[in-house]
Each structure stands twice: as C-alpha cells, then as structure tokens.
Design a protein around this motif. Structure first.
Motif, short mmCIF file in Angstrom:
data_model
loop_
_atom_site.label_atom_id
_atom_site.label_comp_id
_atom_site.label_asym_id
_atom_site.label_seq_id
_atom_site.Cartn_x
_atom_site.Cartn_y
_atom_site.Cartn_z
N ILE A 108 50.13 41.69 47.33
CA ILE A 108 49.46 40.56 47.98
C ILE A 108 48.09 40.36 47.33
CG2 ILE A 108 48.54 39.62 50.13
CD1 ILE A 108 50.56 41.30 51.65
N GLU A 109 47.93 39.19 46.71
CA GLU A 109 46.66 38.86 46.06
C GLU A 109 45.81 37.98 46.96
OE1 GLU A 109 47.64 38.47 41.38
OE2 GLU A 109 48.52 36.89 42.64
N THR A 110 44.51 38.18 46.90
CA THR A 110 43.58 37.29 47.59
C THR A 110 43.26 36.11 46.69
OG1 THR A 110 42.56 39.11 48.82
CG2 THR A 110 41.28 37.08 48.61
N TYR B 212 45.94 33.67 50.56
CA TYR B 212 46.67 34.78 49.94
C TYR B 212 47.94 34.29 49.26
CZ TYR B 212 43.62 37.35 53.14
OH TYR B 212 42.54 37.83 53.82
N ARG B 213 48.44 35.10 48.31
CA ARG B 213 49.72 34.80 47.68
C ARG B 213 50.40 36.11 47.28
NH1 ARG B 213 46.71 32.27 42.93
NH2 ARG B 213 46.12 34.07 41.67
N TRP B 214 51.71 36.03 47.11
CA TRP B 214 52.49 37.18 46.67
C TRP B 214 52.58 37.13 45.14
CZ3 TRP B 214 54.34 41.26 49.36
CH2 TRP B 214 55.27 42.09 48.73
N ARG B 215 52.21 38.21 44.50
CA ARG B 215 52.20 38.28 43.05
C ARG B 215 53.63 38.24 42.51
NH1 ARG B 215 48.48 40.62 39.34
NH2 ARG B 215 47.34 41.58 41.07
N LYS B 216 53.90 37.35 41.57
CA LYS B 216 55.23 37.27 40.95
C LYS B 216 55.47 38.50 40.08
CE LYS B 216 56.61 32.42 40.68
NZ LYS B 216 57.03 31.34 39.76
N ASN C 94 45.63 41.03 59.89
CA ASN C 94 47.05 41.32 59.71
C ASN C 94 47.40 41.53 58.23
OD1 ASN C 94 49.10 41.05 62.20
ND2 ASN C 94 47.28 39.83 62.61
N ILE C 95 46.78 40.77 57.34
CA ILE C 95 47.00 40.98 55.91
C ILE C 95 46.50 42.36 55.50
CG2 ILE C 95 46.30 40.25 53.60
CD1 ILE C 95 48.32 38.37 54.76
N ARG C 96 45.34 42.74 56.01
CA ARG C 96 44.80 44.05 55.69
C ARG C 96 45.73 45.17 56.18
NH1 ARG C 96 39.98 43.12 57.17
NH2 ARG C 96 39.91 44.00 59.26
N ARG C 97 46.25 45.02 57.39
CA ARG C 97 47.19 46.02 57.91
C ARG C 97 48.46 46.06 57.08
NH1 ARG C 97 47.38 44.37 64.06
NH2 ARG C 97 49.42 43.72 63.33
N LEU C 98 48.96 44.89 56.69
CA LEU C 98 50.18 44.82 55.90
C LEU C 98 49.99 45.47 54.54
CD1 LEU C 98 53.09 43.84 55.61
CD2 LEU C 98 52.20 41.59 54.94
N ILE D 82 52.27 48.44 52.65
CA ILE D 82 53.20 48.12 51.56
C ILE D 82 52.66 48.40 50.17
CG2 ILE D 82 54.28 46.31 52.96
CD1 ILE D 82 52.94 44.27 51.05
N GLU D 83 51.34 48.41 50.02
CA GLU D 83 50.78 48.58 48.69
C GLU D 83 50.88 50.03 48.23
OE1 GLU D 83 49.84 46.29 46.72
OE2 GLU D 83 49.25 44.55 47.91
N ASP D 84 51.02 50.24 46.93
CA ASP D 84 51.00 51.58 46.39
C ASP D 84 49.59 52.15 46.52
OD1 ASP D 84 53.66 51.36 45.66
OD2 ASP D 84 53.17 50.51 43.69
N LYS D 85 49.52 53.45 46.64
CA LYS D 85 48.23 54.11 46.81
C LYS D 85 47.31 53.78 45.63
CE LYS D 85 46.16 58.55 48.00
NZ LYS D 85 46.39 60.00 48.23
N ASP D 86 46.07 53.44 45.96
CA ASP D 86 45.03 53.15 44.96
C ASP D 86 45.29 51.85 44.18
OD1 ASP D 86 43.71 55.51 45.61
OD2 ASP D 86 44.93 56.66 44.18
N SER D 87 46.30 51.06 44.61
CA SER D 87 46.53 49.79 43.92
C SER D 87 45.59 48.73 44.47
CB SER D 87 47.98 49.32 44.10
OG SER D 87 48.22 48.96 45.45
N ASP D 88 45.30 47.74 43.67
CA ASP D 88 44.36 46.68 44.07
C ASP D 88 45.11 45.35 44.09
OD1 ASP D 88 42.16 45.19 44.71
OD2 ASP D 88 41.32 45.21 42.69
#
Length: 229
Positions: free
Chosen positions: A216-218, A224-228, A198-202, A206-212
C-alpha cells in the motif's frame, strides 16, 4: 435479524439505545460492564457491538482489544466523549471500526451500524464466489478470510474490504473521500482520520517486516493505492 450488543454502564442510555435498535429490527443484548460485555459477546457472537469507552472495571479500550482478538469478524462502534480526539484514535488503534461522539443522534448511530453491517455481511445471504489471488495474497469473499503465503491474516471487516478494494484495483489511487464512500458508505458522517488509522492497521498486518509501503503506497495529498506487481 441482526444482533447488536450494547455495552454501556448508564442504564438510561442502554434503554434508549435498546428501544431505537429494536425499532429498526435488531435483536438487542445489553451489558453494564466490560467484563459482562466480553462474556455475552463470547456466548452470543453479535454482529455489531456498541461499546462505551468509560466503563466500570475494564474500560472500553481493553474490551475492544479483547473482542478484536477473539471475534475478529464482528463490527465494533465505540462511544466517545465530546472533544476527546485521543479516545477516537486510541479506539480505532485497538481495532474499533467506527466511533460516535456523545451526545449523539440515535438515528446517526443506527445508520453507522447499518453501514458497518454491509461490511460485516450476513454469510447466509452470500453467493459462493471464487477466491481472488494476487501475489502472496488469497482472498475468500464468501468467508471474508485472507491469507498471505498460506498464513491466515486476522483482519477486521473494514480492513478486509479495504484490502479487497485495493487488490481489485492495482495501481489506482483512491482519495480518502472515495475510500469513505466505497468502504464506509455514502451515509457515513465522519472525518478522514478513520481512513488513515485503518490503513495504518492494515499495513501492520500485511506488509513485510521493515518494508516501506511494499503493497500500500501513500499518494501524497490524495490518498492511497495498491502497488502493481
């Protein structure tokens, strides 16, 4: 009364599930094939779909993909064969919210359905809430809708609640067990794969193209956590 659509080609299993769901105050609709299931879902718009993987005609994966595209707010639980891990993962990748392995205890399936309903929710029972805004995201808790840069995202109920939880707690690391308890419910019986998928699908949505991991950070070894900002 919540409405459940059972898509299963074996009449004995459909009848068994029909009886058990009715005992727990569900309105039950049945379909014996994928094509019939899609047609009835479009007409009835059920809250929950119980979907067998092995169906005559189009299989459960194709049905799941179609329903998820057309009816993103319904909950989907797939019935998979014992030991077929690939079926579980493929079903989740297609947009299923959960899976139950055959043979199964009907009470487990009922509990899974009720847990999923808490994420789908009945809008008529909800109180109007203010929108939650974080960066480019706007979350409407009442309609269960999310937009990014004014473009609405097509999220499943589970993806919605994961995103809402992260945005409400920026910077906090959640373990997989915590995410299972909070989003899936304390009565959920399953493994951590469902969280990761589900995290992978999310992330894809929501992530910008080519963003790492821009949002959502691993957290390796934890979750997982949401990047401030």
């Amino acid at each position: 009364m919540h409405k459940v659509l059972i898509i299963e080609d074996e009449e004995s299993i459909r009848g068994f599930l029909n009886i058990n769901f009715k005992m727990h105050n569900f309105l039950v609709i049945e379909a014996g094939s994928g094509e019939e299931g899609i047609s009835k879902a479009r007409i009835e718009h059920p809250d929950i779909v119980i979907l067998d993987v092995m169906l005559p005609g189009i299989d459960g994966f194709q049905v799941c993909e179609t329903l998820r595209k057309e009816l993103s707010d319904i909950g989907i639980i797939m019935l998979t064969a014992k030991g077929q891990d690939i079926d579980k993962i493929q079903g989740l990748e297609m947009g299923a919210d959960d899976y139950v392995v055959k043979p199964f205890n009907p009470m487990e399936l009922i509990l899974r359905a009720k847990s999923l309903l808490r994420r789908v929710r009945d809008k008529a029972d909800q109180v109007q809430s203010e929108n939650l805004i974080y960066g480019p995201f706007v979350i409407d808790p009442y309609s269960l809708k999310v937009s990014k840069n004014n473009v609405e995202l097509s999220l499943t109920p589970t993806e919605f609640h994961l995103l809402k939880l992260f945005i409400e707690n920026p910077g906090r690391a959640f373990s997989r067990n915590e995410l299972l308890d909070i989003v899936w419910g304390n009565d959920f019986v399953g493994d951590h794969k469902i969280v990761d998928v589900n995290i992978r699908r999310l992330r894809v949505k929501i992530e910008d193209k080519d963003s790492d991991g821009l949002f959502i950070e691993t957290v390796w070894g934890t979750g997982y956590r949401w990047r401030k900002e």
